[in-house]
Design an enzyme around this catalytic site. Structure first.
Site, PDB file in Angstrom:
ATOM      1  N   LYS A  46       0.871  -1.168   0.000  1.00  0.00           N
ATOM      2  CA  LYS A  46       0.000   0.000   0.000  1.00  0.00           C
ATOM      3  C   LYS A  46       0.915   1.228   0.000  1.00  0.00           C
ATOM      4  CE  LYS A  46      -3.704   2.470   0.732  1.00  0.00           C
ATOM      5  NZ  LYS A  46      -4.644   2.703  -0.349  1.00  0.00           N
ATOM      6  N   ASN A 151       4.106   6.297  -6.870  1.00  0.00           N
ATOM      7  CA  ASN A 151       2.682   6.489  -7.114  1.00  0.00           C
ATOM      8  C   ASN A 151       2.454   7.886  -7.678  1.00  0.00           C
ATOM      9  OD1 ASN A 151      -0.052   7.013  -6.929  1.00  0.00           O
ATOM     10  ND2 ASN A 151      -0.334   5.919  -5.001  1.00  0.00           N
ATOM     11  N   SER A 153      -0.337   8.457  -9.467  1.00  0.00           N
ATOM     12  CA  SER A 153      -1.596   8.078 -10.094  1.00  0.00           C
ATOM     13  C   SER A 153      -2.811   7.990  -9.185  1.00  0.00           C
ATOM     14  CB  SER A 153      -1.396   6.721 -10.772  1.00  0.00           C
ATOM     15  OG  SER A 153      -0.732   5.807  -9.911  1.00  0.00           O
ATOM     16  N   CYS A 154      -2.680   8.239  -7.888  1.00  0.00           N
ATOM     17  CA  CYS A 154      -3.865   8.146  -7.024  1.00  0.00           C
ATOM     18  C   CYS A 154      -4.858   9.228  -7.469  1.00  0.00           C
ATOM     19  CB  CYS A 154      -3.465   8.345  -5.563  1.00  0.00           C
ATOM     20  SG  CYS A 154      -4.901   8.288  -4.495  1.00  0.00           S
ATOM     21  N   LYS A 191       4.139   4.352 -11.591  1.00  0.00           N
ATOM     22  CA  LYS A 191       2.736   3.965 -11.795  1.00  0.00           C
ATOM     23  C   LYS A 191       1.965   5.200 -12.261  1.00  0.00           C
ATOM     24  CE  LYS A 191      -1.129   1.532  -9.620  1.00  0.00           C
ATOM     25  NZ  LYS A 191      -1.558   0.760  -8.455  1.00  0.00           N
ATOM     26  N   ASN A 218      -3.623   2.634 -12.766  1.00  0.00           N
ATOM     27  CA  ASN A 218      -4.288   2.854 -11.498  1.00  0.00           C
ATOM     28  C   ASN A 218      -5.777   2.970 -11.821  1.00  0.00           C
ATOM     29  OD1 ASN A 218      -5.068   3.753  -8.846  1.00  0.00           O
ATOM     30  ND2 ASN A 218      -3.005   4.533  -8.561  1.00  0.00           N
ATOM     31  N   THR A 219      -6.606   3.223 -10.834  1.00  0.00           N
ATOM     32  CA  THR A 219      -8.048   3.318 -11.057  1.00  0.00           C
ATOM     33  C   THR A 219      -8.392   4.537 -11.919  1.00  0.00           C
ATOM     34  OG1 THR A 219      -8.104   4.410  -8.920  1.00  0.00           O
ATOM     35  CG2 THR A 219      -8.744   2.093  -8.984  1.00  0.00           C
TER      36      THR A 219
HETATM   37  C1  LIG Z   1      -9.406   0.415  -2.215  1.00  0.00           C
HETATM   38  C2  LIG Z   1      -8.284   0.649  -3.160  1.00  0.00           C
HETATM   39  C3  LIG Z   1      -7.139   1.284  -2.699  1.00  0.00           C
HETATM   40  C4  LIG Z   1      -6.054   1.505  -3.557  1.00  0.00           C
HETATM   41  N1  LIG Z   1      -4.936   2.113  -3.080  1.00  0.00           N
HETATM   42  C5  LIG Z   1      -3.866   2.296  -3.895  1.00  0.00           C
HETATM   43  C6  LIG Z   1      -2.649   2.850  -3.395  1.00  0.00           C
HETATM   44  O1  LIG Z   1      -2.500   3.153  -2.219  1.00  0.00           O
HETATM   45  N2  LIG Z   1      -1.632   3.009  -4.280  1.00  0.00           N
HETATM   46  C7  LIG Z   1      -1.721   2.664  -5.597  1.00  0.00           C
HETATM   47  O2  LIG Z   1      -0.754   2.821  -6.346  1.00  0.00           O
HETATM   48  N3  LIG Z   1      -2.863   2.114  -6.095  1.00  0.00           N
HETATM   49  C8  LIG Z   1      -3.928   1.928  -5.279  1.00  0.00           C
HETATM   50  N4  LIG Z   1      -5.072   1.331  -5.763  1.00  0.00           N
HETATM   51  C9  LIG Z   1      -5.129   0.950  -7.195  1.00  0.00           C
HETATM   52  C10 LIG Z   1      -4.822  -0.523  -7.408  1.00  0.00           C
HETATM   53  O3  LIG Z   1      -3.496  -0.842  -7.027  1.00  0.00           O
HETATM   54  C11 LIG Z   1      -5.011  -0.904  -8.902  1.00  0.00           C
HETATM   55  O4  LIG Z   1      -4.132  -0.117  -9.674  1.00  0.00           O
HETATM   56  C12 LIG Z   1      -6.437  -0.690  -9.396  1.00  0.00           C
HETATM   57  O5  LIG Z   1      -7.381  -1.073  -8.425  1.00  0.00           O
HETATM   58  C13 LIG Z   1      -6.720  -1.452 -10.691  1.00  0.00           C
HETATM   59  O6  LIG Z   1      -6.582  -2.839 -10.515  1.00  0.00           O
HETATM   60  P1  LIG Z   1      -7.859  -3.844 -10.326  1.00  0.00           P
HETATM   61  O7  LIG Z   1      -8.744  -3.615 -11.499  1.00  0.00           O
HETATM   62  O8  LIG Z   1      -7.257  -5.197 -10.252  1.00  0.00           O
HETATM   63  O9  LIG Z   1      -8.538  -3.420  -9.045  1.00  0.00           O
HETATM   64  C14 LIG Z   1      -6.148   1.101  -4.919  1.00  0.00           C
HETATM   65  C15 LIG Z   1      -7.304   0.461  -5.368  1.00  0.00           C
HETATM   66  C16 LIG Z   1      -8.367   0.219  -4.513  1.00  0.00           C
HETATM   67  C17 LIG Z   1      -9.604  -0.471  -5.031  1.00  0.00           C
END
Ligand SMILES: Cc1cc2nc3c(=O)[nH]c(=O)nc-3n(C[C@H](O)[C@H](O)[C@H](O)COP(=O)(O)O)c2cc1C
Length: 377
Positions: A46, A151, A153-154, A191, A218-219
């Site tokens: 994380k 990171n 990308s958040c 990222k 990332n999302t």
């Molecule tokens: C609840 C949650 C918290 C996340 N926190 C982080 C984070 O702290 N740092 C990061 O780089 N990506 C974070 N992500 C993004 C995920 O690492 C990933 O890039 C994204 O969810 C897409 O992958 P998936 O489709 O498998 O979920 C988070 C995603 C979710 C759902």
């Protein structure tokens, strides 16, 4: 003899190419230890910052579900529905660097042959902030972390010099990457955010700064839906919501399009594919487009928090795929990475029903001649 699932990515040996991405599955020592026991090849922690963050009241993540027999989409859990996506507005780790440091060391001692990647984030508005990136990088690598993922990308940071706001600015991407590279003794993965017009531009910034790989996606910036009865967002606090991030199955095709742009623009560089993966067949898309590793979040969150069944199925799927294709001489992941990268072409290159060429709208073909169009008005 069982096929060899191991791979080398940015110079690091992985027992298999599957990692838990930076998110709740990797937010604690116990989760990460369980993940390695379950068979994940690597884990990205994380995201770690210098200062504690305070998350919103109530749920930080919810899951949007689709019905099979109606167009209804809702976060309400109901029988017969299928997962559409995850939606989250969780910030980076709410634990400080001091909390993480001894734990990173202990995890590496317990699992020296598993890959531990530290995800880090700081501000980037001035020299002091940039030094924070270096401080984070040095502290994590001193504990034995095998790589750093920066990171950029958040999608829900308020500060213009943090998270995806950095990832949208090619100069800042370059500066932050370079600053981290100055002190890094381990590979640095950047990222990037998918929420930009042309991700190739920011990726170029990262590679100019010295990035060893790009992780994407990332999302995606998004909102939860509004409930038609209550007129409230399905996720809200006191009636209010901010934009958050969409993950899970819905983003698989979107994220693949970003990855295809990246791997075509930089065919000789390393990429870690993320977004919407649950099964090996889905991860295969990323490998065939040119990724050397694949990362998973949403699917793992829904499977005992760290995805023991997901990783078993991914490893089984890769094993079966290698066995099935052994006659082609494929013995490891590297043998099929990028095999479909060049199948994504400009629309005008796709065959037409007639012999007649289509030149992508660069000539009058397919449109009325200018004089005809004027006469019709
Ligand atoms: C609840 C949650 C918290 C996340 N926190 C982080 C984070 O702290 N740092 C990061 O780089 N990506 C974070 N992500 C993004 C995920 O690492 C990933 O890039 C994204 O969810 C897409 O992958 P998936 O489709 O498998 O979920 C988070 C995603 C979710 C759902």
């Amino acid at each position: 003899m069982a096929p060899d699932l191991s791979t080398v990515f940015t110079g690091i040996r992985f027992r298999n190419p599957f990692l838990l991405s930076s998110a709740p599955p990797t937010e604690s020592e116990s989760n990460i230890l369980r993940a390695f026991e379950a068979g994940w090849g690597g884990v990205v922690t994380k995201t770690i910052g210098l200062h504690p963050v305070v998350n919103v009241v109530g749920p930080k993540t919810k899951f949007l579900r689709a019905d099979a027999d109606s167009p209804h989409l809702s976060m309400k859990k109901r029988p017969g529905s299928a997962l559409h996506s995850s939606w989250n507005w969780e910030l980076i780790s709410d634990k400080t660097l001091d909390w993480w440091v001894p734990r990173l060391g202990r995890i590496k001692q317990a699992f020296p042959d598993h890959v531990l990647v530290a995800s880090i984030m700081a501000g980037s508005g001035n020299d002091t902030e940039l030094r924070h990136w270096q401080h984070l990088a040095e502290a994590c690598q001193e504990q034995g972390c095998d790589a750093l993922e920066i990171n950029l990308s958040c999608p829900h940071m308020d500060r213009p010099d943090m998270g995806s706001n950095v990832g949208k600015d090619k100069e800042l991407v370059s500066i932050v990457t370079k600053v981290v590279k100055e002190v890094a003794k381990v590979p640095v993965w950047a990222k990037l955010t998918p929420s930009t017009t042309d991700i190739v531009i920011e990726a170029r910034g990262a590679f100019l700064g010295g990035a060893d790989a790009i992780s994407s996606s990332n999302t995606f910036t998004s909102l939860p839906l509004i409930d038609a009865d209550t007129l409230d967002f399905e996720v809200q606090v006191d009636g209010l919501v901010s934009t958050g991030g969409l993950g899970g199955p819905a983003i698989l095709p979107l994220s693949l399009a970003k990855m295809s742009q990246l791997t075509q623009a930089f065919p000789d560089k390393d990429f870690s594919g993320i977004g919407g993966i649950t099964t090996f067949e889905q991860a295969l898309n990323y490998f065939l487009l040119g990724c050397g590793t694949a990362q998973i979040c949403t699917a793992a969150m829904l499977d005992h928090a760290i995805g023991p069944n997901v990783i078993r199925a991914l490893n089984d799927g890769l094993t079966r795929f290698l066995e099935k294709n052994a006659a082609k001489g494929w013995t490891r992941v590297d043998d099929f990475v990028g095999l479909r990268r060049d199948r994504v072409v400009a629309q005008s290159k796709i065959r037409r029903p007639t012999e007649k060429d289509y030149r992508g709208g660069y000539d009058a073909e397919g449109y009325a001649a200018p004089e005809e169009a004027t006469a019709k008005r």
